[in-house]
Design a protein around this motif. Structure first.
Motif, PDB file in Angstrom:
ATOM      1  N   LYS A  31       1.852   9.684  -5.958  1.00  0.00           N
ATOM      2  CA  LYS A  31       1.992  10.953  -5.242  1.00  0.00           C
ATOM      3  C   LYS A  31       1.354  12.115  -5.984  1.00  0.00           C
ATOM      4  O   LYS A  31       0.683  12.976  -5.381  1.00  0.00           O
ATOM      5  N   ALA A  32       1.515  12.185  -7.286  1.00  0.00           N
ATOM      6  CA  ALA A  32       0.979  13.304  -8.058  1.00  0.00           C
ATOM      7  C   ALA A  32      -0.536  13.252  -8.172  1.00  0.00           C
ATOM      8  O   ALA A  32      -1.185  14.300  -8.339  1.00  0.00           O
ATOM      9  N   ALA A  33      -1.093  12.044  -8.085  1.00  0.00           N
ATOM     10  CA  ALA A  33      -2.548  11.886  -8.208  1.00  0.00           C
ATOM     11  C   ALA A  33      -2.984  10.703  -7.362  1.00  0.00           C
ATOM     12  O   ALA A  33      -3.280   9.623  -7.884  1.00  0.00           O
ATOM     13  N   PRO A  34      -2.995  10.863  -6.045  1.00  0.00           N
ATOM     14  CA  PRO A  34      -3.301   9.731  -5.169  1.00  0.00           C
ATOM     15  C   PRO A  34      -4.708   9.194  -5.389  1.00  0.00           C
ATOM     16  O   PRO A  34      -5.634   9.948  -5.688  1.00  0.00           O
ATOM     17  N   GLN A  35      -4.837   7.869  -5.222  1.00  0.00           N
ATOM     18  CA  GLN A  35      -6.119   7.203  -5.395  1.00  0.00           C
ATOM     19  C   GLN A  35      -6.774   6.846  -4.064  1.00  0.00           C
ATOM     20  O   GLN A  35      -7.991   6.752  -3.970  1.00  0.00           O
ATOM     21  N   PHE A  36      -5.969   6.606  -3.023  1.00  0.00           N
ATOM     22  CA  PHE A  36      -6.515   6.289  -1.709  1.00  0.00           C
ATOM     23  C   PHE A  36      -6.998   7.558  -1.016  1.00  0.00           C
ATOM     24  O   PHE A  36      -6.392   8.622  -1.135  1.00  0.00           O
ATOM     25  N   ASP A  37      -8.086   7.425  -0.276  1.00  0.00           N
ATOM     26  CA  ASP A  37      -8.542   8.491   0.607  1.00  0.00           C
ATOM     27  C   ASP A  37      -8.099   8.237   2.041  1.00  0.00           C
ATOM     28  O   ASP A  37      -7.685   9.157   2.751  1.00  0.00           O
ATOM     29  N   VAL A  38      -8.201   6.983   2.466  1.00  0.00           N
ATOM     30  CA  VAL A  38      -7.734   6.546   3.780  1.00  0.00           C
ATOM     31  C   VAL A  38      -6.827   5.353   3.548  1.00  0.00           C
ATOM     32  O   VAL A  38      -7.184   4.421   2.820  1.00  0.00           O
ATOM     33  N   ILE A  39      -5.650   5.381   4.150  1.00  0.00           N
ATOM     34  CA  ILE A  39      -4.711   4.281   3.966  1.00  0.00           C
ATOM     35  C   ILE A  39      -4.304   3.729   5.329  1.00  0.00           C
ATOM     36  O   ILE A  39      -4.066   4.478   6.275  1.00  0.00           O
ATOM     37  N   HIS A  40      -4.266   2.415   5.425  1.00  0.00           N
ATOM     38  CA  HIS A  40      -4.006   1.735   6.691  1.00  0.00           C
ATOM     39  C   HIS A  40      -2.635   1.072   6.655  1.00  0.00           C
ATOM     40  O   HIS A  40      -2.268   0.434   5.667  1.00  0.00           O
ATOM     41  N   PHE A  41      -1.905   1.226   7.746  1.00  0.00           N
ATOM     42  CA  PHE A  41      -0.584   0.635   7.881  1.00  0.00           C
ATOM     43  C   PHE A  41      -0.487  -0.115   9.202  1.00  0.00           C
ATOM     44  O   PHE A  41      -1.119   0.255  10.193  1.00  0.00           O
ATOM     45  N   SER A  42       0.341  -1.154   9.219  1.00  0.00           N
ATOM     46  CA  SER A  42       0.609  -1.872  10.469  1.00  0.00           C
ATOM     47  C   SER A  42       2.100  -1.963  10.760  1.00  0.00           C
ATOM     48  O   SER A  42       2.491  -2.512  11.794  1.00  0.00           O
ATOM     49  N   GLY A  43       2.918  -1.431   9.874  1.00  0.00           N
ATOM     50  CA  GLY A  43       4.363  -1.539  10.047  1.00  0.00           C
ATOM     51  C   GLY A  43       5.066  -0.221  10.282  1.00  0.00           C
ATOM     52  O   GLY A  43       6.297  -0.134  10.141  1.00  0.00           O
TER      53      GLY A  43
ATOM     54  N   GLY B 174       5.189  13.992   3.052  1.00  0.00           N
ATOM     55  CA  GLY B 174       4.067  14.823   2.648  1.00  0.00           C
ATOM     56  C   GLY B 174       2.944  14.069   1.959  1.00  0.00           C
ATOM     57  O   GLY B 174       2.073  14.693   1.329  1.00  0.00           O
ATOM     58  N   LEU B 175       2.930  12.752   2.094  1.00  0.00           N
ATOM     59  CA  LEU B 175       1.896  11.947   1.443  1.00  0.00           C
ATOM     60  C   LEU B 175       0.616  11.874   2.264  1.00  0.00           C
ATOM     61  O   LEU B 175      -0.434  11.486   1.742  1.00  0.00           O
ATOM     62  N   LEU B 176       0.716  12.237   3.532  1.00  0.00           N
ATOM     63  CA  LEU B 176      -0.435  12.183   4.439  1.00  0.00           C
ATOM     64  C   LEU B 176      -0.772  13.585   4.927  1.00  0.00           C
ATOM     65  O   LEU B 176       0.117  14.432   5.082  1.00  0.00           O
ATOM     66  N   ALA B 177      -2.049  13.808   5.185  1.00  0.00           N
ATOM     67  CA  ALA B 177      -2.504  15.123   5.645  1.00  0.00           C
ATOM     68  C   ALA B 177      -2.580  15.150   7.163  1.00  0.00           C
ATOM     69  O   ALA B 177      -3.020  14.179   7.788  1.00  0.00           O
TER      70      ALA B 177
ATOM     71  N   ALA C 196       0.835  -1.202   0.000  1.00  0.00           N
ATOM     72  CA  ALA C 196       0.000   0.000   0.000  1.00  0.00           C
ATOM     73  C   ALA C 196       0.871   1.253   0.000  1.00  0.00           C
ATOM     74  O   ALA C 196       0.570   2.234  -0.700  1.00  0.00           O
ATOM     75  N   PHE C 197       1.949   1.227   0.778  1.00  0.00           N
ATOM     76  CA  PHE C 197       2.850   2.373   0.823  1.00  0.00           C
ATOM     77  C   PHE C 197       3.514   2.593  -0.527  1.00  0.00           C
ATOM     78  O   PHE C 197       3.640   3.740  -0.994  1.00  0.00           O
ATOM     79  N   ALA C 198       3.917   1.516  -1.181  1.00  0.00           N
ATOM     80  CA  ALA C 198       4.534   1.638  -2.504  1.00  0.00           C
ATOM     81  C   ALA C 198       3.546   2.260  -3.493  1.00  0.00           C
ATOM     82  O   ALA C 198       3.928   3.108  -4.322  1.00  0.00           O
ATOM     83  N   GLN C 199       2.288   1.846  -3.427  1.00  0.00           N
ATOM     84  CA  GLN C 199       1.274   2.430  -4.304  1.00  0.00           C
ATOM     85  C   GLN C 199       1.070   3.910  -4.001  1.00  0.00           C
ATOM     86  O   GLN C 199       0.952   4.736  -4.917  1.00  0.00           O
ATOM     87  N   LEU C 200       1.027   4.253  -2.719  1.00  0.00           N
ATOM     88  CA  LEU C 200       0.839   5.646  -2.332  1.00  0.00           C
ATOM     89  C   LEU C 200       1.973   6.509  -2.855  1.00  0.00           C
ATOM     90  O   LEU C 200       1.745   7.616  -3.379  1.00  0.00           O
ATOM     91  N   ARG C 201       3.181   6.022  -2.739  1.00  0.00           N
ATOM     92  CA  ARG C 201       4.338   6.761  -3.247  1.00  0.00           C
ATOM     93  C   ARG C 201       4.252   6.942  -4.753  1.00  0.00           C
ATOM     94  O   ARG C 201       4.506   8.032  -5.287  1.00  0.00           O
TER      95      ARG C 201
END
Length: 344
Positions: free
Chosen positions: A74-86, A96-99, A66-71
């Motif tokens: 970056k110019a046009a993110p598709q996720f609105d909420v992203i979940h991480f466990s690591g 700057g990928l998260l608000a 998920a993090f790799a996809q978010l990176r």
């Protein structure tokens, strides 16, 4: 669980009131697949859709992917909420990928333990569940129930001890805790490696995955394994007598976080989703379904469920979070040293 879901829907309906969302009434999130995703849908996604009329699109992606996809987006993110466990939220926020999140925008934030909301203003989303790492044990086979991490070194366990490879996230946290009680820290893992060598000499086995742990308990007379609290529940559901205890020296914790993605047009709706995830109702549902530890102090659990998690002020007081950024920076070197230590 039906009662819990009903409560969650009612609670969210009250939370939302009559708010109308002018923006696109759709969210895209990630979830982790399997039993986790089933619980995620039951505890949060379905109640949210029912209460808001929104549509939640779910992408099955574990934290690293998920993090790799978010990176990449970056110019046009598709996720609105992203979940991480690591711990990926630490790096993602720095990039700057998260608000940032204003605590006032989450009605349930006040009920969270401080550690679960410490860095909202920096862009790190709240922790809505904890995978607590402790000692999973066969309740019928161990001579006495373990109480501390140093019990792993008990000669009685010998060939009945199961260790998990540090390529596994829970295995890494277990190893780092063993290293700590043996006198090491994140700048020196040699004490942990030395301890692992002694345990292997005494007959301990190393596995890589959760199903292998179950196999060892079911078929190979395993008595004890340092691992996550939810897995004791998994073993018990499979008919194996198992319990979980937090070691007296502390409890390594994997934080499961809900993060607001920067650059998206519907942050208001996304924040409502995150707010449900951190609610007492949703966290009770997660704990009952998966035995994840709640981060909302108002979550009320039955004694049966509470026994399997880090629960209440006393339970969370011993939580330890080894710095995810440090782990990631040293992962390759540590795995190399680990592989040398277990090559026997």
């Amino acid at each position: 669980m039906k009662a819990t879901l009903g409560t969650a829907v009612l609670g969210l309906s009250a939370l939302l009131g009559t708010t109308a969302f002018a923006q696109d009434n759709t969210l895209t999130i990630n979830s982790f697949g399997g039993a986790y995703e089933e619980a995620h849908r039951a505890c949060v996604i379905t109640p949210f859709e029912a209460a808001t009329g929104a549509k939640v699109n779910v992408v099955t992606a574990y934290s690293a992917d998920a993090f790799a996809q978010l990176r990449a987006q970056k110019a046009a993110p598709q996720f609105d909420v992203i979940h991480f466990s690591g711990g990926q939220e630490i790096v993602a926020a720095a990039e700057g990928l998260l608000a940032p999140i204003d605590k006032a925008s989450l009605s349930n934030a006040a009920d969270l333990y401080d550690f679960a909301k410490a860095d909202l203003a920096n862009g790190q989303g709240p922790a809505y569940s904890i995978a607590a790492i402790g000692l999973v044990f066969n309740t019928e086979a161990v001579p006495a129930a373990p109480t501390k991490w140093t019990d792993l070194l008990n000669p009685e366990y010998g060939e009945h001890l199961v260790l998990t490879d540090i390529s596994n996230g829970y295995g890494m946290l277990s190893f780092l805790m063993l290293n700590q009680v043996e006198g090491g820290d994140l700048s020196n893992i040699q004490p942990g490696l030395d301890a692992v060598g002694k345990l292997l000499d005494a007959g301990a086995v190393v596995v890589s995955t959760s199903p292998e742990i179950q196999q060892e308990f079911a078929q190979n007379d395993a008595w004890i394994a340092p691992y996550a609290s939810d897995y004791a529940f998994t073993l018990r559901k499979a008919g194996l007598p198992s319990g979980f205890v937090q070691g007296e020296e502390g409890t390594p914790a994997s934080y499961i976080t809900a993060n607001l993605v920067a650059g998206r047009p519907n942050n208001e709706l996304a924040l409502k989703f995150i707010d449900l995830e951190i609610s007492a109702e949703a966290q009770k549902c997660f704990a009952e379904a998966l035995r994840y530890s709640p981060t909302n102090a108002k979550t009320e659990l039955s004694p049966e469920v509470a026994a399997d998690v880090a629960y209440g002020e006393a339970g969370v007081a011993g939580l330890i979070r080894f710095d995810p950024a440090t782990i990631e920076a040293h992962r390759t070197a540590w795995v190399e040293e680990w592989n040398k230590a277990i090559a026997r």
